[in-house]
Design a protein around this motif. Structure first.
Motif, mmCIF file in Angstrom:
data_model
loop_
_atom_site.group_PDB
_atom_site.id
_atom_site.type_symbol
_atom_site.label_atom_id
_atom_site.label_comp_id
_atom_site.label_asym_id
_atom_site.label_seq_id
_atom_site.Cartn_x
_atom_site.Cartn_y
_atom_site.Cartn_z
ATOM 1 N N SER A 10 66.097 67.080 -25.900
ATOM 2 C CA SER A 10 65.027 67.504 -24.983
ATOM 3 C C SER A 10 63.688 67.607 -25.703
ATOM 4 O O SER A 10 62.903 68.526 -25.479
ATOM 5 N N GLY A 11 63.436 66.663 -26.619
ATOM 6 C CA GLY A 11 62.158 66.615 -27.318
ATOM 7 C C GLY A 11 62.001 67.605 -28.454
ATOM 8 O O GLY A 11 60.946 67.673 -29.074
ATOM 9 N N LEU A 62 67.526 62.367 -41.558
ATOM 10 C CA LEU A 62 67.400 62.065 -40.135
ATOM 11 C C LEU A 62 67.276 63.380 -39.370
ATOM 12 O O LEU A 62 67.813 64.399 -39.793
ATOM 13 N N GLY A 63 66.584 63.340 -38.264
ATOM 14 C CA GLY A 63 66.500 64.499 -37.393
ATOM 15 C C GLY A 63 67.330 64.262 -36.151
ATOM 16 O O GLY A 63 67.397 63.146 -35.641
ATOM 17 N N VAL A 122 68.601 60.483 -32.393
ATOM 18 C CA VAL A 122 68.446 60.532 -33.848
ATOM 19 C C VAL A 122 67.109 59.887 -34.175
ATOM 20 O O VAL A 122 66.792 58.801 -33.676
ATOM 21 N N ILE A 123 66.302 60.581 -35.011
ATOM 22 C CA ILE A 123 64.985 60.086 -35.401
ATOM 23 C C ILE A 123 64.878 60.124 -36.930
ATOM 24 O O ILE A 123 65.637 60.836 -37.590
ATOM 25 N N ALA A 183 58.427 60.846 -31.803
ATOM 26 C CA ALA A 183 59.043 59.970 -32.808
ATOM 27 C C ALA A 183 59.959 58.959 -32.129
ATOM 28 O O ALA A 183 60.702 59.306 -31.206
ATOM 29 N N PRO A 184 59.917 57.710 -32.584
ATOM 30 C CA PRO A 184 60.812 56.711 -31.979
ATOM 31 C C PRO A 184 62.284 57.004 -32.286
ATOM 32 O O PRO A 184 62.625 57.379 -33.400
ATOM 33 N N LYS A 185 63.093 56.844 -31.280
ATOM 34 C CA LYS A 185 64.540 57.043 -31.417
ATOM 35 C C LYS A 185 65.123 55.867 -32.178
ATOM 36 O O LYS A 185 64.829 54.713 -31.853
ATOM 37 N N ILE A 186 65.928 56.154 -33.218
ATOM 38 C CA ILE A 186 66.571 55.052 -33.942
ATOM 39 C C ILE A 186 68.060 54.958 -33.627
ATOM 40 O O ILE A 186 68.711 54.003 -34.025
#
Length: 127
Positions: free
Chosen positions: A79-80, A74-75, A120-121, A42-45
């Motif tokens: 470390s992925g 938001l997630g 944050v994703i 997922a792209p980091k926002i």
């Protein structure tokens, strides 16, 4: 006669936080759980810039400038891997304050506690 002690501000805030977490948990329970690959890719926002462990909220460096809106999920990723889910409460142009779902203030650090610098994703990530 039964004497009920006057509730403290901390007690009231913990009660309200518990009710919010319960309601938000019901919303998240209806959401499909993303795969590890979806979370990892997922792209980091943004990033976690502050974490209040006593009241269970974070401040992230992504606001309306990056499409963040109130009540958005938001997630928090480290470390992925997904650490915890947050619900956006307030948004400014460049920051957002979020409550943490399922977070119970610990007496010691736990693995589901966010850290400054965590990614944050958007949650759930688009797969």
């Amino acid at each position: 006669m039964i004497v009920v002690p006057k509730p403290s501000l901390r007690w009231i805030s913990v009660l309200i936080a518990g009710l919010l977490v319960s309601a938000a948990t019901l919303l998240v329970a209806q959401t499909r759980k993303p795969s590890e690959a979806e979370v990892r890719n997922a792209p980091k926002i943004g990033e976690v810039r502050a974490f209040n462990k006593d009241f269970g909220f974070i401040v992230v460096d992504a606001g309306s400038n990056r499409g963040v809106k109130p009540r958005m999920q938001l997630g928090v990723r480290r470390s992925g891997k997904l650490v915890i889910i947050a619900i956006v409460e307030t948004v400014t142009g460049e920051t957002a304050t979020c409550g943490l779902l399922g977070y119970i203030p610990p007496t010691e650090p736990t693995t589901n506690a966010p850290r400054v610098g965590d990614d944050v994703i958007a949650y759930p990530p688009k797969g």
